[in-house]
Design a protein around this motif. Structure first.
Motif, mmCIF file in Angstrom:
data_model
loop_
_atom_site.group_PDB
_atom_site.id
_atom_site.type_symbol
_atom_site.label_atom_id
_atom_site.label_comp_id
_atom_site.label_asym_id
_atom_site.label_seq_id
_atom_site.Cartn_x
_atom_site.Cartn_y
_atom_site.Cartn_z
ATOM 1 N N GLN A 61 0.835 -1.201 0.000
ATOM 2 C CA GLN A 61 0.000 0.000 0.000
ATOM 3 C C GLN A 61 0.870 1.251 0.000
ATOM 4 O OE1 GLN A 61 -0.846 -1.746 3.785
ATOM 5 N NE2 GLN A 61 -1.420 0.263 4.602
ATOM 6 N N ASN A 62 0.260 2.401 -0.230
ATOM 7 C CA ASN A 62 1.020 3.643 -0.350
ATOM 8 C C ASN A 62 1.747 4.010 0.935
ATOM 9 O OD1 ASN A 62 0.261 3.992 -3.002
ATOM 10 N ND2 ASN A 62 -1.525 5.249 -2.493
ATOM 11 N N LYS A 63 1.069 3.872 2.080
ATOM 12 C CA LYS A 63 1.661 4.249 3.357
ATOM 13 C C LYS A 63 1.314 3.198 4.402
ATOM 14 C CE LYS A 63 1.641 9.265 2.543
ATOM 15 N NZ LYS A 63 1.213 10.588 3.069
ATOM 16 N N ALA A 64 2.324 2.451 4.845
ATOM 17 C CA ALA A 64 2.106 1.369 5.801
ATOM 18 C C ALA A 64 2.860 1.649 7.095
ATOM 19 C CB ALA A 64 2.565 0.037 5.214
ATOM 20 N N TYR A 65 2.275 1.187 8.217
ATOM 21 C CA TYR A 65 2.853 1.432 9.540
ATOM 22 C C TYR A 65 2.695 0.189 10.402
ATOM 23 C CZ TYR A 65 3.401 3.552 14.216
ATOM 24 O OH TYR A 65 3.799 3.857 15.494
ATOM 25 N N PHE A 66 3.718 -0.118 11.179
ATOM 26 C CA PHE A 66 3.614 -1.157 12.207
ATOM 27 C C PHE A 66 4.564 -0.802 13.337
ATOM 28 C CE2 PHE A 66 6.974 -2.607 9.384
ATOM 29 C CZ PHE A 66 7.915 -3.211 10.189
ATOM 30 N N GLU A 67 4.411 -1.476 14.470
ATOM 31 C CA GLU A 67 5.239 -1.210 15.641
ATOM 32 C C GLU A 67 5.900 -2.486 16.133
ATOM 33 O OE1 GLU A 67 2.727 2.523 17.610
ATOM 34 O OE2 GLU A 67 2.388 0.483 18.364
ATOM 35 N N VAL A 68 6.998 -2.300 16.848
ATOM 36 C CA VAL A 68 7.700 -3.417 17.483
ATOM 37 C C VAL A 68 7.985 -3.025 18.926
ATOM 38 C CG1 VAL A 68 9.739 -4.881 17.491
ATOM 39 C CG2 VAL A 68 8.750 -4.147 15.306
ATOM 40 N N LYS A 69 7.523 -3.836 19.854
ATOM 41 C CA LYS A 69 7.753 -3.616 21.282
ATOM 42 C C LYS A 69 9.000 -4.388 21.715
ATOM 43 C CE LYS A 69 6.290 -2.512 25.582
ATOM 44 N NZ LYS A 69 6.009 -1.155 26.079
ATOM 45 N N LEU A 70 9.946 -3.689 22.335
ATOM 46 C CA LEU A 70 11.157 -4.332 22.843
ATOM 47 C C LEU A 70 10.861 -4.934 24.212
ATOM 48 C CD1 LEU A 70 13.855 -1.663 21.926
ATOM 49 C CD2 LEU A 70 12.963 -3.539 20.545
ATOM 50 N N GLN A 71 10.379 -6.151 24.200
ATOM 51 C CA GLN A 71 9.977 -6.789 25.451
ATOM 52 C C GLN A 71 11.168 -7.155 26.327
ATOM 53 O OE1 GLN A 71 7.119 -6.867 26.639
ATOM 54 N NE2 GLN A 71 5.571 -7.011 25.053
ATOM 55 N N GLN A 72 12.244 -7.562 25.707
ATOM 56 C CA GLN A 72 13.445 -7.937 26.462
ATOM 57 C C GLN A 72 14.665 -7.623 25.622
ATOM 58 O OE1 GLN A 72 13.396 -11.534 28.986
ATOM 59 N NE2 GLN A 72 15.197 -12.236 27.859
ATOM 60 N N GLY A 73 15.671 -7.044 26.267
ATOM 61 C CA GLY A 73 16.866 -6.635 25.558
ATOM 62 C C GLY A 73 17.745 -7.805 25.154
ATOM 63 N N GLY A 74 18.800 -7.486 24.444
ATOM 64 C CA GLY A 74 19.711 -8.471 23.871
ATOM 65 C C GLY A 74 20.211 -7.904 22.552
ATOM 66 N N VAL A 75 20.474 -8.765 21.622
ATOM 67 C CA VAL A 75 20.834 -8.346 20.272
ATOM 68 C C VAL A 75 19.576 -8.397 19.416
ATOM 69 C CG1 VAL A 75 22.194 -8.899 18.210
ATOM 70 C CG2 VAL A 75 23.207 -9.144 20.495
ATOM 71 N N TRP A 76 19.231 -7.276 18.768
ATOM 72 C CA TRP A 76 18.009 -7.233 17.975
ATOM 73 C C TRP A 76 18.169 -6.248 16.819
ATOM 74 C CZ3 TRP A 76 16.293 -2.304 17.675
ATOM 75 C CH2 TRP A 76 16.587 -1.440 18.730
ATOM 76 N N ALA A 77 17.271 -6.366 15.867
ATOM 77 C CA ALA A 77 17.195 -5.401 14.771
ATOM 78 C C ALA A 77 15.766 -5.419 14.245
ATOM 79 C CB ALA A 77 18.175 -5.747 13.647
ATOM 80 N N VAL A 78 15.312 -4.264 13.757
ATOM 81 C CA VAL A 78 13.977 -4.167 13.164
ATOM 82 C C VAL A 78 14.078 -3.333 11.896
ATOM 83 C CG1 VAL A 78 12.785 -4.383 15.374
ATOM 84 C CG2 VAL A 78 13.386 -2.115 14.529
ATOM 85 N N GLY A 79 13.256 -3.686 10.931
ATOM 86 C CA GLY A 79 13.269 -2.943 9.680
ATOM 87 C C GLY A 79 12.480 -3.650 8.607
ATOM 88 N N LEU A 80 12.995 -3.572 7.390
ATOM 89 C CA LEU A 80 12.353 -4.183 6.235
ATOM 90 C C LEU A 80 13.363 -5.057 5.507
ATOM 91 C CD1 LEU A 80 10.480 -1.057 4.798
ATOM 92 C CD2 LEU A 80 9.563 -2.794 6.366
ATOM 93 N N ALA A 81 12.852 -6.095 4.839
ATOM 94 C CA ALA A 81 13.733 -6.988 4.084
ATOM 95 C C ALA A 81 12.931 -7.702 3.011
ATOM 96 C CB ALA A 81 14.399 -8.010 5.015
ATOM 97 N N THR A 82 13.623 -8.158 1.988
ATOM 98 C CA THR A 82 12.992 -9.014 0.994
ATOM 99 C C THR A 82 13.149 -10.469 1.442
ATOM 100 O OG1 THR A 82 14.932 -9.484 -0.387
ATOM 101 C CG2 THR A 82 13.815 -7.369 -0.742
ATOM 102 N N ARG A 83 12.490 -11.357 0.745
ATOM 103 C CA ARG A 83 12.599 -12.773 1.092
ATOM 104 C C ARG A 83 13.934 -13.383 0.671
ATOM 105 N NH1 ARG A 83 6.474 -15.237 -0.001
ATOM 106 N NH2 ARG A 83 5.579 -14.446 1.973
ATOM 107 N N ASP A 84 14.766 -12.600 0.003
ATOM 108 C CA ASP A 84 16.100 -13.082 -0.390
ATOM 109 C C ASP A 84 17.147 -12.804 0.678
ATOM 110 O OD1 ASP A 84 15.295 -14.061 -2.893
ATOM 111 O OD2 ASP A 84 15.428 -12.064 -3.789
ATOM 112 N N THR A 85 16.763 -12.142 1.777
ATOM 113 C CA THR A 85 17.727 -11.872 2.836
ATOM 114 C C THR A 85 18.094 -13.162 3.554
ATOM 115 O OG1 THR A 85 18.213 -10.352 4.655
ATOM 116 C CG2 THR A 85 16.077 -11.474 4.713
#
Length: 225
Positions: A61-85
């Motif tokens: 869609q033209n403008k999409a939004y979602f959220e991620v809650k950091l429930q517990q720390g550690g090593v993490w990353a959030v973002g976007l990716a294709t299925r080839d990642t």
């Protein structure tokens, strides 16, 4: 792994004493597109273990939004990716198929730093404004308009992601970090990476913070239903 699973399953009852309610929102984390050591629970809303899990619906869609809650720390990353990642990686943006904010304060794509933020103080759950390093951005995604006072998320914070096919913007507890990522190409999906005990919850509706004007939850194409 057991310690991770114990935290990951906290509040999640495996005993089938209550009938399972079918979720109205079909968008969730995709168990068919996740790393070998990733664990997805809570109806496709929580990820732990080690590796990456993608969402099951692309952002079309033209403008999409979602959220991620950091429930517990550690090593993490959030973002976007294709299925080839590479879904077995624990850091986002280390290949050309992902664009991610990482727990070490870097925003990466193609294993290049687009931004580098100072880490949040470990002894303070409420981080002060942190000054971003004055590092010139690579040519594919210029970052000379970076916010010099971006706040790095810490455990308990909520990261919002807004994408309009021009740029990806990150928010912390409803505040724009002003570190836009541009030149994102391909069919892209929400991407959540975890390792070292990190637990992330993806929020796909009933957001904790209002989306930017004009942005909505991720919609599923009719052809995918």
């Amino acid at each position: 792994m057991f310690c991770c699973l114990k935290g990951c399953l906290n509040g999640f009852n495996l005993t089938p004493t209550v009938p399972i309610r079918i979720k109205e929102n079909p968008v969730q984390l995709d168990t068919l597109h996740m790393g070998h050591e990733v664990v997805v629970v809570k109806g496709g809303q929580r990820v732990c273990g080690s590796g990456c899990a993608l969402g099951n619906a692309p952002l079309v869609q033209n403008k999409a939004y979602f959220e991620v809650k950091l429930q517990q720390g550690g090593v993490w990353a959030v973002g976007l990716a294709t299925r080839d990642t590479d879904l077995n990686k624990v850091h986002g943006g280390v290949d050309k198929e992902s664009w991610c904010l990482n727990s070490d304060g870097t925003v990466r794509h193609g294993n290049e730093e687009l931004y580098h933020l100072s880490p949040a103080p470990r002894d303070s759950p409420t981080a002060d404004l942190l000054v971003a390093m004055d590092t010139p951005a690579p040519a594919p995604a210029p970052c000379d308009d970076a916010n010099p006072f971006a706040v790095m998320p810490v455990e308990g914070d909520t990261i919002g992601l807004a994408y309009d096919h021009v740029e990806l913007n990150f928010f912390v507890n409803g505040k724009n970090m002003e570190i836009p990522v541009r030149n994102i190409r391909g069919t892209i999906y929400p991407a959540l990476y975890v390792d070292d005990g990190a637990i992330l919850d993806i929020i796909l509706d009933n957001f904790l913070y209002p989306p930017p004007t004009g942005y909505e939850k991720i919609m599923v194409e009719q052809s995918l239903l």
